[in-house]
Scaffold this motif. Structure first.
Motif, PDB file in Angstrom:
ATOM      1  N   SER A  30     -30.017  11.855 -11.899  1.00 44.44           N
ATOM      2  CA  SER A  30     -30.432  12.418 -10.611  1.00 44.44           C
ATOM      3  C   SER A  30     -30.304  13.934 -10.643  1.00 44.44           C
ATOM      4  O   SER A  30     -29.807  14.524 -11.614  1.00 44.44           O
ATOM      5  CB  SER A  30     -29.560  11.860  -9.496  1.00 44.44           C
ATOM      6  OG  SER A  30     -28.201  12.279  -9.702  1.00 44.44           O
ATOM      7  N   PHE A  31     -30.722  14.547  -9.553  1.00 48.96           N
ATOM      8  CA  PHE A  31     -30.561  16.002  -9.440  1.00 48.96           C
ATOM      9  C   PHE A  31     -29.086  16.369  -9.502  1.00 48.96           C
ATOM     10  O   PHE A  31     -28.709  17.365 -10.126  1.00 48.96           O
ATOM     11  CB  PHE A  31     -31.193  16.493  -8.133  1.00 48.96           C
ATOM     12  CG  PHE A  31     -30.954  17.951  -7.867  1.00 48.96           C
ATOM     13  CD1 PHE A  31     -31.629  18.929  -8.571  1.00 48.96           C
ATOM     14  CD2 PHE A  31     -30.026  18.349  -6.899  1.00 48.96           C
ATOM     15  CE1 PHE A  31     -31.401  20.281  -8.335  1.00 48.96           C
ATOM     16  CE2 PHE A  31     -29.790  19.683  -6.656  1.00 48.96           C
ATOM     17  CZ  PHE A  31     -30.482  20.651  -7.374  1.00 48.96           C
ATOM     18  N   GLU A  32     -28.251  15.565  -8.854  1.00 49.76           N
ATOM     19  CA  GLU A  32     -26.806  15.828  -8.874  1.00 49.76           C
ATOM     20  C   GLU A  32     -26.258  15.744 -10.291  1.00 49.76           C
ATOM     21  O   GLU A  32     -25.355  16.504 -10.663  1.00 49.76           O
ATOM     22  CB  GLU A  32     -26.075  14.841  -7.961  1.00 49.76           C
ATOM     23  CG  GLU A  32     -26.310  15.056  -6.468  1.00 49.76           C
ATOM     24  CD  GLU A  32     -27.699  14.658  -6.014  1.00 49.76           C
ATOM     25  OE1 GLU A  32     -28.376  13.887  -6.751  1.00 49.76           O
ATOM     26  OE2 GLU A  32     -28.128  15.114  -4.930  1.00 49.76           O
ATOM     27  N   ALA A  85     -27.943  16.526 -12.960  1.00 52.77           N
ATOM     28  CA  ALA A  85     -28.384  17.765 -13.616  1.00 52.77           C
ATOM     29  C   ALA A  85     -27.458  18.924 -13.255  1.00 52.77           C
ATOM     30  O   ALA A  85     -27.103  19.744 -14.106  1.00 52.77           O
ATOM     31  CB  ALA A  85     -29.820  18.090 -13.228  1.00 52.77           C
ATOM     32  N   THR A 119     -37.397  26.116  -8.241  1.00 45.95           N
ATOM     33  CA  THR A 119     -38.395  25.054  -8.093  1.00 45.95           C
ATOM     34  C   THR A 119     -39.726  25.480  -8.693  1.00 45.95           C
ATOM     35  O   THR A 119     -40.266  26.539  -8.346  1.00 45.95           O
ATOM     36  CB  THR A 119     -38.589  24.689  -6.613  1.00 45.95           C
ATOM     37  OG1 THR A 119     -37.336  24.246  -6.071  1.00 45.95           O
ATOM     38  CG2 THR A 119     -39.620  23.589  -6.467  1.00 45.95           C
ATOM     39  N   TRP A 168     -34.590  19.791 -14.710  1.00 46.53           N
ATOM     40  CA  TRP A 168     -34.620  18.439 -14.141  1.00 46.53           C
ATOM     41  C   TRP A 168     -36.085  18.088 -13.906  1.00 46.53           C
ATOM     42  O   TRP A 168     -36.785  18.744 -13.133  1.00 46.53           O
ATOM     43  CB  TRP A 168     -33.835  18.405 -12.833  1.00 46.53           C
ATOM     44  CG  TRP A 168     -33.719  17.043 -12.234  1.00 46.53           C
ATOM     45  CD1 TRP A 168     -33.123  15.949 -12.790  1.00 46.53           C
ATOM     46  CD2 TRP A 168     -34.210  16.624 -10.961  1.00 46.53           C
ATOM     47  NE1 TRP A 168     -33.206  14.872 -11.943  1.00 46.53           N
ATOM     48  CE2 TRP A 168     -33.865  15.245 -10.807  1.00 46.53           C
ATOM     49  CE3 TRP A 168     -34.891  17.261  -9.925  1.00 46.53           C
ATOM     50  CZ2 TRP A 168     -34.193  14.526  -9.676  1.00 46.53           C
ATOM     51  CZ3 TRP A 168     -35.223  16.547  -8.794  1.00 46.53           C
ATOM     52  CH2 TRP A 168     -34.876  15.182  -8.673  1.00 46.53           C
ATOM     53  N   ALA A 211     -35.839  12.721 -14.378  1.00 39.41           N
ATOM     54  CA  ALA A 211     -35.472  12.377 -13.001  1.00 39.41           C
ATOM     55  C   ALA A 211     -35.395  10.876 -12.733  1.00 39.41           C
ATOM     56  O   ALA A 211     -34.683  10.447 -11.826  1.00 39.41           O
ATOM     57  CB  ALA A 211     -36.452  13.024 -12.030  1.00 39.41           C
ATOM     58  N   VAL A 218     -30.704  27.249  -7.899  1.00 38.24           N
ATOM     59  CA  VAL A 218     -31.713  26.193  -7.957  1.00 38.24           C
ATOM     60  C   VAL A 218     -33.101  26.828  -7.893  1.00 38.24           C
ATOM     61  O   VAL A 218     -33.400  27.591  -6.965  1.00 38.24           O
ATOM     62  CB  VAL A 218     -31.539  25.185  -6.807  1.00 38.24           C
ATOM     63  CG1 VAL A 218     -32.622  24.113  -6.878  1.00 38.24           C
ATOM     64  CG2 VAL A 218     -30.157  24.546  -6.869  1.00 38.24           C
ATOM     65  N   ARG A 258     -35.982  22.544 -10.912  1.00 38.66           N
ATOM     66  CA  ARG A 258     -36.651  21.294 -10.540  1.00 38.66           C
ATOM     67  C   ARG A 258     -38.127  21.407 -10.915  1.00 38.66           C
ATOM     68  O   ARG A 258     -38.881  22.163 -10.297  1.00 38.66           O
ATOM     69  CB  ARG A 258     -36.491  21.036  -9.041  1.00 38.66           C
ATOM     70  CG  ARG A 258     -35.033  20.932  -8.603  1.00 38.66           C
ATOM     71  CD  ARG A 258     -34.919  20.566  -7.126  1.00 38.66           C
ATOM     72  NE  ARG A 258     -35.488  21.595  -6.257  1.00 38.66           N
ATOM     73  CZ  ARG A 258     -35.509  21.518  -4.928  1.00 38.66           C
ATOM     74  NH1 ARG A 258     -35.023  20.438  -4.329  1.00 38.66           N
ATOM     75  NH2 ARG A 258     -36.018  22.482  -4.204  1.00 38.66           N
ATOM     76  N   VAL A 301     -30.245  25.266 -12.388  1.00 39.39           N
ATOM     77  CA  VAL A 301     -30.970  23.999 -12.490  1.00 39.39           C
ATOM     78  C   VAL A 301     -32.378  24.248 -11.955  1.00 39.39           C
ATOM     79  O   VAL A 301     -32.542  24.757 -10.839  1.00 39.39           O
ATOM     80  CB  VAL A 301     -30.290  22.869 -11.696  1.00 39.39           C
ATOM     81  CG1 VAL A 301     -31.207  21.643 -11.653  1.00 39.39           C
ATOM     82  CG2 VAL A 301     -28.960  22.497 -12.321  1.00 39.39           C
ATOM     83  N   ASN A 353     -41.777  19.808 -11.150  1.00 39.77           N
ATOM     84  CA  ASN A 353     -42.698  18.784 -10.667  1.00 39.77           C
ATOM     85  C   ASN A 353     -44.099  19.358 -10.807  1.00 39.77           C
ATOM     86  O   ASN A 353     -44.752  19.718  -9.824  1.00 39.77           O
ATOM     87  CB  ASN A 353     -42.385  18.418  -9.226  1.00 39.77           C
ATOM     88  CG  ASN A 353     -43.182  17.213  -8.749  1.00 39.77           C
ATOM     89  OD1 ASN A 353     -43.726  16.461  -9.559  1.00 39.77           O
ATOM     90  ND2 ASN A 353     -43.263  17.029  -7.446  1.00 39.77           N
ATOM     91  N   LYS A 356     -39.184  15.781 -12.820  1.00 39.47           N
ATOM     92  CA  LYS A 356     -39.923  14.701 -12.182  1.00 39.47           C
ATOM     93  C   LYS A 356     -41.248  14.530 -12.918  1.00 39.47           C
ATOM     94  O   LYS A 356     -41.623  13.452 -13.324  1.00 39.47           O
ATOM     95  CB  LYS A 356     -40.191  15.020 -10.714  1.00 39.47           C
ATOM     96  CG  LYS A 356     -38.994  14.898  -9.800  1.00 39.47           C
ATOM     97  CD  LYS A 356     -39.423  15.112  -8.353  1.00 39.47           C
ATOM     98  CE  LYS A 356     -38.275  14.885  -7.379  1.00 39.47           C
ATOM     99  NZ  LYS A 356     -38.722  15.086  -5.974  1.00 39.47           N
TER     100      LYS A 356
END
Length: 451
Positions: free
Chosen positions: A272-274, A276, A76, A142, A163, A74, A114, A112, A116, A144
């Motif tokens: 959702s994140f799950e 993804a 970010t 993923w 998201a 993961v 994230r 994955v 943002n 946002k």
């Protein structure tokens, strides 16, 4: 802060007051110190979610070797994207390196990310997008908020999951804005003097023309070329997915909310994140069934590979690492890829392993030198022993010859017979004052033979 940024406009407006305070000297780094707000730096290097322990959520690890097998890495990307690390987040260079290391490790099956972010600096952006495109394992973005530079990067993966209904995607375009403080400076009694070298006739000329209100040079020299690269990258990343009828609008800088990003082709699905993570696992499973890495699309021309696309991600994962960061698993993964590619006769070795091998070699050289010295000393000793033995044999022969001669002379006829040896306590010398010529000869020969 300087250089070029690809950012969504509303985010820029949010940062302008801070920039204004910095310009006026009202913002000081010391204002952030002693405020009672404790800033805890991240203590873990790698983050992953393990499917069979999903209830634990995203876990942090010091080493990829500690991550359970079959996990999803993961990553970010939060806030304004910068190439270098800052006090609030890792830079794209560091994040890219972590992606490469995770991609090279056997415990990781997919990624994955994230997102943002409203976007950020163009410095290092193309390389970062190339790292994502170059992963051998599935990479799902993923989103946002995935705008401008964020979309350039995130669209380089295998799939984009929006998201939610308020998620923001797009802002695919390039612009520049600045404030002209010349009148305020003039009012304050400040006059700028700009002096170029004789041959530097075009130094910052486009910006100077923009200050005068002539935007054509900065648009032609900077904005359009940069924007063309941006659009070409997005077209390649989303080949066959963008709505052909909407493509011109999609690449004009528009931002889309929620489901609209899926219907126009900028994203692949809502979730959702799950969701993804599940998509990443499905892509990994399909890749495993096909006997190789996840299929990648044509993308950035300068992606960070050595000999071709997606072949040596483990090798590029070592780029920039030093000392203890070059771990044995990373080196082994790189060597495995070289072997898989049929490259023989060469292998990578970590600095620690090289130092150990060098120390062993030095110890071996020292031992070999000691053995050689001992062998030479043994050879010299054998030679000396042989020489001594020969000398003793020669001396014994001379003694035997002398004894035989004495025996011969002693047996010669004369007034008194001379024996080769006298009884103990007697002398070889005649007690008479006159010695015979024969006895003198015997004494002479005896002296010559024995010494």
């Amino acid at each position: 802060m300087n250089g070029f940024f690809l950012m969504e406009a509303s985010a820029i407006q949010n940062f302008l007051p801070l920039a204004e305070q910095m310009r006026e000297g009202k913002f000081r780094a010391s204002d952030w110190v002693g405020t009672g707000v404790e800033v805890t730096p991240p203590t873990k290097s790698f983050f992953a979610l393990t499917p069979h322990a999903a209830e634990l959520g995203i876990m942090g690890y010091d080493s990829l070797a500690d991550v359970p097998a079959g996990s999803v890495a993961v990553h970010t990307i939060e806030g304004v994207m910068m190439e270098a690390d800052t006090c609030w987040s890792l830079g794209t260079e560091s994040i890219g390196r972590l992606i490469q290391q995770a991609d090279a490790h056997k415990n990781i099956v997919a990624h994955v990310a994230r997102f943002n972010t409203p976007g950020g600096s163009t410095m290092g952006l193309e390389n970062f997008a190339g790292v994502i495109a170059g992963t051998r394992k599935p990479f799902v973005s993923w989103a946002k908020q995935m705008c401008s530079a964020g979309y350039w990067s995130g669209s380089s993966g295998d799939a984009i999951v929006v998201a939610g209904r308020t998620a923001m995607v797009g802002s695919i375009g390039t612009m520049v804005s600045f404030r002209d403080y010349s009148k305020a400076m003039e009012k304050a009694g400040v006059t700028d003097h700009v002096i170029n070298a004789t041959e530097s006739t075009n130094k910052n000329a486009a910006f100077a023309e923009a200050v005068k209100g002539n935007y054509k040079p900065i648009r032609q020299q900077l904005l359009d070329p940069l924007n063309n690269v941006f659009l070409e990258t997005v077209r390649a990343n989303r080949a066959g997915k963008l709505d052909a009828k909407q493509e011109k609008e999609l690449l004009s800088g528009m931002v889309y909310i929620g489901e609209a990003s899926v219907s126009n082709g900028l994203a692949d699905q809502m979730g959702s994140f799950e969701d993804a993570v599940q998509l990443a696992l499905e892509l990994a499973e399909n890749a495993a069934k096909n006997g190789g890495s996840a299929a990648k699309k044509a993308t950035n021309s300068t992606e960070n590979t050595m000999f071709g696309k997606n072949k040596f991600s483990a090798l590029t994962a070592l780029a920039g690492l030093t000392g203890a960061a070059v771990t044995t698993p990373l080196v082994e993964a790189a060597n495995d890829q070289l072997e898989e590619a049929g490259i023989t006769g060469v292998a990578l070795v970590s600095e620690a392993a090289f130092t150990e091998l060098t120390a062993k070699a030095n110890r071996t050289d020292t031992a070999e030198a000691a053995v050689a010295t001992a062998q030479k000393e043994a050879t010299d000793a054998k030679a000396a022993e042989k020489k001594a033995t020969e000398a003793v044999a020669a001396a014994e022969k001379r003694a035997d010859d002398a004894e035989a001669e004495v025996e011969r002379l002693g047996n010669q006829s004369g007034a008194t017979v001379t024996k080769p040896r006298k009884p103990a306590g007697t002398s070889e010398v005649e007690e008479t004052t006159a010695e015979s010529d024969a006895q003198k000869l015997v004494d002479k020969l005896h002296a010559e033979m024995l010494g």
